[in-house]
Scaffold this active site. Sequence first.
Site, PDB file in Angstrom:
ATOM      1  N   TYR A  57      17.848 -32.588 -27.168  1.00  0.00           N
ATOM      2  CA  TYR A  57      18.079 -33.924 -26.621  1.00  0.00           C
ATOM      3  C   TYR A  57      19.434 -33.987 -25.917  1.00  0.00           C
ATOM      4  CZ  TYR A  57      13.925 -35.816 -28.802  1.00  0.00           C
ATOM      5  OH  TYR A  57      12.616 -36.080 -29.129  1.00  0.00           O
ATOM      6  N   CYS A  82       7.160 -38.008 -31.441  1.00  0.00           N
ATOM      7  CA  CYS A  82       8.478 -37.947 -32.074  1.00  0.00           C
ATOM      8  C   CYS A  82       8.583 -36.796 -33.076  1.00  0.00           C
ATOM      9  CB  CYS A  82       8.768 -39.269 -32.777  1.00  0.00           C
ATOM     10  SG  CYS A  82      10.318 -39.276 -33.702  1.00  0.00           S
TER      11      CYS A  82
END
Length: 399
Positions: free
Chosen positions: A252, A112
């Site tokens: 993203y 992450c």
Amino acid sequence: MPGTSFLGSPLLLSPPSATAKPLRHQPTIKMSLNPNPIAAITKLLWGQSLPPNLLISTARSAWSSAWHLMMSQLAQSDPTGGYTRPASQFRRTTADPSLSRRNLHLYVGLPCPWAHRTLIVRALKGLEESIPVSIAAPGSDGSWEFRNSSIPDRNKDILVPSLDKANGCKTLKQVYNLRRGGYNGRSTVPMLWDADQKEVVCNESYDIIELFNSGLNVISSNPGLDLSPPPLKKKMDEWNQIIYPNINNGVYRCGFAQSQEAYDSAVNELFNTLDMVDEHLGSSRYLCGDALTLADVCLFTTLVRFDVVYNVLFKCTKKKLIEYQNLHGYMKDIYQIPKVAATCNLGAIMDGYYKMLFPLNPSSIRPTIPSGCEHEMLCKPHNRESLPWVERDVDALVS
């Protein structure tokens, strides 16, 4: 003699009768010994050719429907198919001096980029002893779970997944559920935990790095480092407003786009912004001059993942980061700051994306690390320390 049926179970063939007459021109069908029944029956029906068009179109339609269903669960989207990131549920925007007296524990996941921010600032500020960390890994269902990991001695300093050192839980969801009243929301990283109160302090990455930077100096071994100095605060905010939507979240928006329209918009905004930042870094060592700031940390965690993940898996294919002379050198510059490289476990990062994001990579095959992203290459000279600093207006750069 024993053979194999298309179900994979033994098939007994009767021996030919001594009186039976052989059939002429009878085609011989050899049963495949392939243990995969689907492959065996496909080869029997169509040989080396593709199945009929109707079957292909049916499979394509079924997979497309399944993909959209899985993507709707993996990533929320707007009516155009564009990715929309959910807001963090536990924010901390005001200073709280009492936090330095709490028994704080940090939960992260190595893939992450948002959690990676907190690991870097924790290391640079010297909070490793004061704020222990538990490192979760993606489970087979995509949730965060804890497990013991071991690495070769030559990589002994690099961070790896661990057990839950604060609560002994098996999953991060179980940790969230320990708070008073339980919890039914998304169990995300990073998450700062109060081990005494059994409560979530914060799970918004930028709030956490601001807290680590200036709110815990009494327990920091490097309190003199300020990654958000007041004279640069306005310029940092301006850069964050550009970098977050277009680069940090922009990759993203490319990877999780559920329509061509949404992807085209996201990829154009991403590379237009990368071009602009690359130009700016041609005359400035860091975003806000010659001093590293939190804005640089936030950009770095996306850049270090760009060529190993986003360029391939998220279809950010217009250019590789290594093709940007200034951006790539800038990324290497930050990577070489003491303690930063140890937070960059590229193997774990790639596993987290390629092996766990099933809708984007159904085979779960992880490609090899590009040679330009290997540790030895990232440690080569970047020559950015000698850059002259030219004062620039951020708004002028954008326009």
